[in-house]
Design a protein around this motif. Structure first.
Motif, PDB file in Angstrom:
ATOM      1  N   GLY A 135      24.074  -2.665  19.545  1.00 23.01           N
ATOM      2  CA  GLY A 135      23.773  -1.151  19.681  1.00 23.01           C
ATOM      3  C   GLY A 135      25.079  -0.553  19.977  1.00 23.01           C
ATOM      4  N   GLN A 136      26.261  -0.755  20.063  1.00 24.57           N
ATOM      5  CA  GLN A 136      27.129  -0.444  20.340  1.00 24.57           C
ATOM      6  C   GLN A 136      27.862  -0.013  19.123  1.00 24.57           C
ATOM      7  N   GLY A 137      28.995   0.972  19.077  1.00 25.92           N
ATOM      8  CA  GLY A 137      29.904   0.589  18.122  1.00 25.92           C
ATOM      9  C   GLY A 137      31.264  -0.264  18.155  1.00 25.92           C
ATOM     10  N   LEU A 138      32.532  -0.067  16.775  1.00 25.08           N
ATOM     11  CA  LEU A 138      33.242  -1.647  16.712  1.00 25.08           C
ATOM     12  C   LEU A 138      34.105  -0.881  17.909  1.00 25.08           C
TER      13      LEU A 138
ATOM     14  N   LEU B 111      38.306  -2.273  19.326  1.00 26.17           N
ATOM     15  CA  LEU B 111      39.211  -2.703  19.074  1.00 26.17           C
ATOM     16  C   LEU B 111      39.762  -3.372  20.589  1.00 26.17           C
TER      17      LEU B 111
ATOM     18  N   PHE C 171      35.940   3.974  16.819  1.00 24.05           N
ATOM     19  CA  PHE C 171      35.193   4.163  16.854  1.00 24.05           C
ATOM     20  C   PHE C 171      33.447   4.964  17.098  1.00 24.05           C
ATOM     21  N   GLY C 172      32.045   5.636  16.925  1.00 26.28           N
ATOM     22  CA  GLY C 172      30.883   5.745  17.823  1.00 26.28           C
ATOM     23  C   GLY C 172      30.165   5.336  17.876  1.00 26.28           C
ATOM     24  N   PRO C 173      29.344   5.120  18.386  1.00 21.61           N
ATOM     25  CA  PRO C 173      28.681   3.807  18.842  1.00 21.61           C
ATOM     26  C   PRO C 173      27.140   3.849  17.176  1.00 21.61           C
ATOM     27  N   GLY C 174      27.498   4.740  16.327  1.00 22.50           N
ATOM     28  CA  GLY C 174      26.793   4.777  14.965  1.00 22.50           C
ATOM     29  C   GLY C 174      25.175   5.639  14.833  1.00 22.50           C
TER      30      GLY C 174
ATOM     31  N   LEU D 153      28.358   3.955  10.586  1.00 23.72           N
ATOM     32  CA  LEU D 153      29.039   4.097  11.447  1.00 23.72           C
ATOM     33  C   LEU D 153      30.783   5.238  10.864  1.00 23.72           C
TER      34      LEU D 153
ATOM     35  N   PHE E 152      43.537  -6.572  12.397  1.00 25.32           N
ATOM     36  CA  PHE E 152      42.588  -6.221  13.530  1.00 25.32           C
ATOM     37  C   PHE E 152      41.511  -7.584  13.552  1.00 25.32           C
TER      38      PHE E 152
ATOM     39  N   PHE F 156      36.424  -5.734   6.045  1.00 27.37           N
ATOM     40  CA  PHE F 156      36.306  -6.622   7.114  1.00 27.37           C
ATOM     41  C   PHE F 156      35.665  -8.176   6.292  1.00 27.37           C
ATOM     42  N   GLY F 157      35.517  -8.533   7.949  1.00 23.25           N
ATOM     43  CA  GLY F 157      34.704  -9.907   7.849  1.00 23.25           C
ATOM     44  C   GLY F 157      33.799  -9.610   7.389  1.00 23.25           C
ATOM     45  N   GLN F 158      32.590 -11.274   7.662  1.00 24.47           N
ATOM     46  CA  GLN F 158      31.608 -10.967   7.812  1.00 24.47           C
ATOM     47  C   GLN F 158      31.118 -10.900   9.258  1.00 24.47           C
TER      48      GLN F 158
ATOM     49  N   GLN G 119      31.910  -5.540  18.645  1.00 26.68           N
ATOM     50  CA  GLN G 119      30.257  -5.337  18.655  1.00 26.68           C
ATOM     51  C   GLN G 119      29.088  -5.426  19.509  1.00 26.68           C
TER      52      GLN G 119
ATOM     53  N   TYR H 237      31.412   4.454   7.014  1.00 24.87           N
ATOM     54  CA  TYR H 237      31.344   3.763   6.902  1.00 24.87           C
ATOM     55  C   TYR H 237      29.922   3.327   7.438  1.00 24.87           C
TER      56      TYR H 237
ATOM     57  N   ARG I 247      20.768   8.860  17.013  1.00 26.38           N
ATOM     58  CA  ARG I 247      21.325   7.701  17.256  1.00 26.38           C
ATOM     59  C   ARG I 247      20.518   6.764  16.553  1.00 26.38           C
TER      60      ARG I 247
ATOM     61  N   TYR J 137      37.672  -6.837  15.840  1.00 27.13           N
ATOM     62  CA  TYR J 137      37.015  -5.852  16.965  1.00 27.13           C
ATOM     63  C   TYR J 137      35.654  -6.640  17.879  1.00 27.13           C
TER      64      TYR J 137
ATOM     65  N   PRO K  33      29.512  -7.251   5.044  1.00 31.94           N
ATOM     66  CA  PRO K  33      30.190  -6.686   5.572  1.00 31.94           C
ATOM     67  C   PRO K  33      30.946  -5.367   5.762  1.00 31.94           C
ATOM     68  N   LEU K  34      31.078  -4.514   6.802  1.00 34.74           N
ATOM     69  CA  LEU K  34      31.363  -3.224   7.218  1.00 34.74           C
ATOM     70  C   LEU K  34      31.992  -2.873   5.688  1.00 34.74           C
TER      71      LEU K  34
ATOM     72  N   LEU L 103      40.858  -0.882   5.987  1.00 37.09           N
ATOM     73  CA  LEU L 103      40.310  -1.837   6.147  1.00 37.09           C
ATOM     74  C   LEU L 103      39.522  -2.234   4.843  1.00 37.09           C
TER      75      LEU L 103
ATOM     76  N   PHE M  85      34.583  -9.217  14.626  1.00 35.63           N
ATOM     77  CA  PHE M  85      34.727  -8.199  13.358  1.00 35.63           C
ATOM     78  C   PHE M  85      36.183  -8.497  12.965  1.00 35.63           C
TER      79      PHE M  85
END
Lengths: 114, 112
Positions: B41-44, B46, A105-108, A90, B34, B102-104, B38, A35, A9, B36, A42-43, B100, B90
Motif C-alpha cells: 500500500g505504499q510507494g517506493l 530509496l 515516490f508517492g503512495p500511488g 505512481l 538504485f 526497474f527489475g521485476q 515498497q 509510472y 488513492r 528501492y 516491472p515498473l 530508470l 526493486f
C-alpha cells in the motif's frame, strides 16, 4: 503535507469515463514523473517533466494525457481506458541535474477499469 | 537497451538471518544503480544508490550493496533481518537519474 502526495488513492472507472489523477510534491523539486505498476510486470516509466516541460513520453497511448501546470503539480487525465490499464499509478519527483539526483515516490493511485 | 534482472521472485528468510538479494543489469557504460523498497500500500522508498566511487554503498535501515562491474551486479545485503523488512525490493538502473529501468522485484517474507 510532506513528500509526494497522490489523490485519489483508489479509483474505479468505466471504460467510457473521464477521470484525472493528481500528484503534488512538497519537496521543492523541478522534475516529476508518472509510472505504471502492473501485477507481474516491472515498473514502467510513462512520462517525465522537467521544469514543467515534457521531456519523456515512453510510447504511452493517447488515452493517457499528462499535464504539468507548475513544478509542484502533475496530473494524469484518463479517458476511454481499457481493463488492461488497471494498475497502480505512481508519481515521483526529483531535483533535476543535482549530483546524486534521486526520485521520491508517492503512495500511488490504485486504478481499476471495469 | 538497458535491462535489469532480479532472479529471485520470492525469498523467505528467518528473522535474524542474513539476507542477499540479487540484481544483474545490462548496460554499456557505468550505470546509475538504485535499490528501492515498497511496503504494501505504499510507494517506493530509496534504500541506497550508486553513482560512482566506493563500490560498497551503505543505505538506510542497515542495508548495503556492492557494485561489481565484472559481474554486472549490484546485490543488496543485510546482516540480520527484522520482521519489519518484509516488503518488495526493486533494483533499478539508469543512464542518468531520470530514465530508470526497474527489475521485476523480489518479495521478501520473514519467518518469526
Amino acid at each position: 503535507e510532506t513528500g509526494v502526495t497522490q489523490t485519489p488513492r483508489h479509483l474505479v472507472m468505466g471504460m467510457t469515463n473521464k477521470k484525472s489523477l493528481k500528484c503534488e510534491q512538497h519537496l521543492g523539486h523541478n522534475a516529476m514523473y508518472w509510472y505504471k505498476q502492473s501485477a507481474k510486470k516491472p515498473l514502467e516509466l510513462m512520462f517525465v517533466y522537467n521544469f514543467k516541460e515534457q521531456t519523456e513520453n515512453n510510447s504511452v497511448p493517447s488515452r493517457f494525457s499528462p499535464e504539468c501546470p507548475n513544478s509542484s503539480h502533475l496530473f494524469l487525465h484518463l479517458h476511454t481506458l481499457q481493463p488492461e490499464d488497471s494498475a497502480l499509478y505512481l508519481c515521483a519527483s526529483s531535483q533535476a541535474n543535482d549530483w546524486g539526483e534521486t526520485q521520491y515516490f508517492g503512495p500511488g493511485t490504485r486504478l481499476l477499469v471495469l | 537497451a538497458q535491462s535489469v534482472t532480479q532472479p529471485d521472485i520470492h525469498i523467505t528468510v528467518s528473522e535474524g538471518a542474513s539476507l542477499e538479494l540479487r540484481c544483474n543489469y545490462s548496460y554499456g557504460a557505468t550505470p546509475y544503480l538504485f535499490w528501492y523498497v515498497q511496503s504494501p500500500g505504499q510507494g517506493l522508498q530509496l534504500l541506497l544508490k550508486y553513482f560512482s566511487g566506493d563500490t560498497l554503498v551503505q543505505g538506510i535501515k542497515g542495508f548495503e550493496a556492492e557494485f561489481k562491474r565484472s559481474q554486472s551486479s549490484f546485490n543488496l545485503r543485510k546482516p540480520s533481518v527484522h520482521w519489519s523488512d518484509a516488503a518488495e525490493y526493486f533494483c533499478a538502473v539508469g543512464e542518468g537519474a531520470q530514465k530508470l529501468v526497474f527489475g521485476q522485484g523480489t518479495r521478501l517474507t520473514i519467518n518469526p
